[in-house]
Scaffold this active site. Structure first.
Site, PDB file in Angstrom:
ATOM      1  N   LYS A   1      -0.441   4.483   4.413  1.00 30.22           N
ATOM      2  CA  LYS A   1      -1.705   4.064   5.539  1.00 30.22           C
ATOM      3  C   LYS A   1      -0.692   3.452   6.955  1.00 30.22           C
ATOM      4  CE  LYS A   1      -3.705  -0.555   5.170  1.00 30.22           C
ATOM      5  NZ  LYS A   1      -5.268   0.072   5.729  1.00 30.22           N
TER       6      LYS A   1
ATOM      7  N   HIS B   1       0.649  -1.197  -0.398  1.00 34.27           N
ATOM      8  CA  HIS B   1      -0.106  -0.246  -0.382  1.00 34.27           C
ATOM      9  C   HIS B   1       0.481   1.418  -0.029  1.00 34.27           C
ATOM     10  CE1 HIS B   1      -3.248  -2.832   1.397  1.00 34.27           C
ATOM     11  NE2 HIS B   1      -3.520  -2.096   0.872  1.00 34.27           N
TER      12      HIS B   1
HETATM   13  N1  NDP Z   1     -12.259  -1.142   3.746  1.00 30.94           N
HETATM   14  C1  NDP Z   1     -11.708  -0.225   2.621  1.00 30.94           C
HETATM   15  O1  NDP Z   1     -12.531  -0.937   0.522  1.00 30.94           O
HETATM   16  C2  NDP Z   1     -10.945   0.368   2.353  1.00 30.94           C
HETATM   17  C3  NDP Z   1     -10.729   0.733   3.576  1.00 30.94           C
HETATM   18  N2  NDP Z   1      -9.880   1.798   3.468  1.00 30.94           N
HETATM   19  C4  NDP Z   1      -9.612   2.074   5.226  1.00 30.94           C
HETATM   20  O2  NDP Z   1     -10.428   3.869   5.166  1.00 30.94           O
HETATM   21  C5  NDP Z   1      -9.806   3.818   6.328  1.00 30.94           C
HETATM   22  C6  NDP Z   1      -9.486   5.497   5.627  1.00 30.94           C
HETATM   23  O3  NDP Z   1      -8.663   5.213   4.372  1.00 30.94           O
HETATM   24  P1  NDP Z   1      -8.037   7.122   4.462  1.00 30.94           P
HETATM   25  O4  NDP Z   1      -9.170   7.303   3.545  1.00 30.94           O
HETATM   26  O5  NDP Z   1      -6.537   6.572   2.977  1.00 30.94           O
HETATM   27  O6  NDP Z   1      -7.671   7.295   4.736  1.00 30.94           O
HETATM   28  P2  NDP Z   1      -7.239   9.274   4.948  1.00 30.94           P
HETATM   29  O7  NDP Z   1      -6.293   9.351   6.364  1.00 30.94           O
HETATM   30  O8  NDP Z   1      -6.985   9.901   4.160  1.00 30.94           O
HETATM   31  O9  NDP Z   1      -9.152   9.300   6.312  1.00 30.94           O
HETATM   32  C7  NDP Z   1      -9.370   9.402   7.093  1.00 30.94           C
HETATM   33  C8  NDP Z   1      -9.691  10.521   7.340  1.00 30.94           C
HETATM   34  O10 NDP Z   1     -11.060  10.933   9.130  1.00 30.94           O
HETATM   35  C9  NDP Z   1     -10.816  11.719   9.057  1.00 30.94           C
HETATM   36  N3  NDP Z   1     -11.391  11.833  11.077  1.00 30.94           N
HETATM   37  C10 NDP Z   1     -10.843  11.189  11.928  1.00 30.94           C
HETATM   38  N4  NDP Z   1     -11.673  10.974  12.771  1.00 30.94           N
HETATM   39  C11 NDP Z   1     -12.441  12.101  12.969  1.00 30.94           C
HETATM   40  C12 NDP Z   1     -14.137  12.526  13.223  1.00 30.94           C
HETATM   41  N5  NDP Z   1     -13.623  12.256  14.699  1.00 30.94           N
HETATM   42  N6  NDP Z   1     -14.874  12.571  12.944  1.00 30.94           N
HETATM   43  C13 NDP Z   1     -14.676  12.706  11.355  1.00 30.94           C
HETATM   44  N7  NDP Z   1     -13.180  13.099  10.551  1.00 30.94           N
HETATM   45  C14 NDP Z   1     -12.199  12.161  11.199  1.00 30.94           C
HETATM   46  C15 NDP Z   1     -10.158  12.647   8.851  1.00 30.94           C
HETATM   47  O11 NDP Z   1      -9.507  13.763   9.717  1.00 30.94           O
HETATM   48  P3  NDP Z   1      -7.729  14.216   9.511  1.00 30.94           P
HETATM   49  O12 NDP Z   1      -7.398  14.464   8.221  1.00 30.94           O
HETATM   50  O13 NDP Z   1      -8.784  15.783   9.685  1.00 30.94           O
HETATM   51  O14 NDP Z   1      -7.606  13.899  10.977  1.00 30.94           O
HETATM   52  C16 NDP Z   1      -9.713  12.033   7.840  1.00 30.94           C
HETATM   53  O15 NDP Z   1      -9.964  13.381   6.852  1.00 30.94           O
HETATM   54  C17 NDP Z   1      -8.289   3.248   6.839  1.00 30.94           C
HETATM   55  O16 NDP Z   1      -8.715   2.453   8.077  1.00 30.94           O
HETATM   56  C18 NDP Z   1      -8.079   2.043   5.632  1.00 30.94           C
HETATM   57  O17 NDP Z   1      -7.664   1.726   5.853  1.00 30.94           O
HETATM   58  C19 NDP Z   1      -9.332   2.415   2.728  1.00 30.94           C
HETATM   59  C20 NDP Z   1      -9.947   2.095   1.627  1.00 30.94           C
HETATM   60  C21 NDP Z   1     -10.885   0.711   1.816  1.00 30.94           C
HETATM   61  O1  LIG Z   2      -5.135   1.861   3.734  1.00 34.56           O
HETATM   62  C1  LIG Z   2      -5.740   2.244   2.199  1.00 34.56           C
HETATM   63  O2  LIG Z   2      -5.904   2.400   1.268  1.00 34.56           O
HETATM   64  C2  LIG Z   2      -6.969   0.622   2.314  1.00 34.56           C
HETATM   65  N1  LIG Z   2      -7.003  -0.262   3.045  1.00 34.56           N
HETATM   66  C3  LIG Z   2      -7.782  -1.310   3.300  1.00 34.56           C
HETATM   67  C4  LIG Z   2      -7.314  -2.662   3.819  1.00 34.56           C
HETATM   68  O3  LIG Z   2      -6.391  -2.309   4.761  1.00 34.56           O
HETATM   69  O4  LIG Z   2      -7.227  -3.420   3.140  1.00 34.56           O
HETATM   70  C5  LIG Z   2      -8.430  -1.540   1.536  1.00 34.56           C
HETATM   71  C6  LIG Z   2      -7.429  -1.070   0.666  1.00 34.56           C
HETATM   72  O5  LIG Z   2      -6.198  -2.015  -0.105  1.00 34.56           O
HETATM   73  C7  LIG Z   2      -6.896   0.769   0.350  1.00 34.56           C
END
Ligand code: NDP
Ligand SMILES: O=C(O)C1=N[C@H](C(=O)O)C[C@H](O)C1
Length: 272
Positions: free
Chosen positions: A164, A160
């Site tokens: 991450k 990734h």
């Molecule tokens: N299941 C799936 O298919 C996938 C899962 N994921 C998972 O999703 C999660 C997020 O990934 P990603 O988008 O890359 O991460 P980012 O860090 O880009 O985004 C997370 C966001 O959540 C915000 N946040 C944190 N706490 C709060 C709160 N209390 N209220 C509102 N917003 C909040 C953060 O704000 P701030 O920046 O201000 O701290 C940030 O903008 C990870 O755990 C990742 O592994 C990702 C892609 C696919």
């Molecule tokens: O953090 C990410 O970006 C992603 N998180 C998920 C994971 O932990 O598997 C899904 C995807 O691979 C992207």
């Protein structure tokens, strides 16, 4: 826009997935962006969600009032952090709505709290919301069942982007669970998550994990079944985060009108 569109809240609006979700909700039929939630104190509070996501203004300001938004919505799309998803699961339970959780890296304690919230909310959770990875999980289970532990070792490799924060990825763990299910074993008791130094030879029946981080890689996963003189590799490459967003929206629509409970993407996709 139609009266029957599902009213969705995107939480973590400023994040990589939050911005992708805002764009995809905006372009998809059958759903509408009801609210966008940012972290309290974040500079995005008060800004237009469409502008943050690169769409231009759409008339939805980012707020830090999740409960207010949830009470008048039908579903929440949540890709944030473990503590935030636990907090939002309780609020989704209070509002009796659909909560789609993509957040990874949760502890056993977080999992228990999310499960408790599913007594009142309709929670759909997966370490990966894409169709391709969920199919890969089904194939992994079949391969692990077909190729005996006596001659075939299972290793899961993931890569990734450099931002991450959790490892192994939620997807790698999902694939590990699928492999363990195929083998009829518990992943917790058979996984090897780190190797360093003089480790000794590989123990038969274990499931190994290897993690790579770097650059802007969206998500690469391989399940390697290594036998004597041959190797089977099952893999998935994600090149665009919209696959996760589309899956999450499909999950929210599937959860609409369902009974409170805890579901996964396998339920949504009919792969269970
Ligand atoms: N299941 C799936 O298919 C996938 C899962 N994921 C998972 O999703 C999660 C997020 O990934 P990603 O988008 O890359 O991460 P980012 O860090 O880009 O985004 C997370 C966001 O959540 C915000 N946040 C944190 N706490 C709060 C709160 N209390 N209220 C509102 N917003 C909040 C953060 O704000 P701030 O920046 O201000 O701290 C940030 O903008 C990870 O755990 C990742 O592994 C990702 C892609 C696919
Ligand atoms: O953090 C990410 O970006 C992603 N998180 C998920 C994971 O932990 O598997 C899904 C995807 O691979 C992207």
């Amino acid at each position: 826009m139609s009266e029957t569109d599902m009213k969705l809240v995107v939480v973590g609006a400023a994040g990589r997935m939050g911005q992708t979700l805002i764009r995809i909700v905006h372009e998809m039929d059958g759903v509408r962006l009801h609210a966008a939630i940012g972290r309290p104190g974040s500079p995005v509070i008060g800004r237009d969600a469409g502008e943050i996501a690169g769409l231009g203004p759409i008339g939805v300001p980012v707020t830090d009032k999740p409960l207010e938004a949830f009470l008048d919505a039908e579903g929440v799309l949540d890709f944030t952090s473990p503590a935030t998803s636990v907090e939002f699961a309780a609020l989704a339970a209070q509002a009796r709505i659909v909560h789609v959780i993509g957040t990874t890296g949760c502890s056993a304690d977080d999992d228990a709290k999310i499960l408790a919230a599913a007594r009142h909310a309709r929670i759909i959770r997966s370490g990966n919301m894409s169709l391709g990875v969920n199919l890969l999980g089904v194939l992994t289970e079949k391969a692990a069942r077909a190729l005996p532990a006596a001659g075939w070792d299972i290793e899961i490799l993931e890569m990734h982007h450099k931002h991450k924060v959790d490892a192994p990825s939620g997807t790698a763990l999902l694939l590990g669970e699928a492999a363990a299910k195929g083998r009829g074993i518990s992943l917790a008791q058979h996984s090897v998550r780190v190797r360093d130094g003089h480790t000794g030879a590989r123990s038969r029946g274990t499931i190994g994990f290897a993690t790579l981080r770097g650059g802007s890689v969206v998500g690469e996963h391989s399940v390697i079944l290594a036998g004597e003189g041959e190797m089977v590799t099952l893999s998935h490459s994600a090149t665009d985060r919209s696959i996760f967003a589309r899956g999450a929206i499909a999950a929210a629509l599937w959860g609409r009108g369902r009974k409170p409970g805890f579901y996964t993407m396998l339920d949504v996709l009919g792969l269970n």
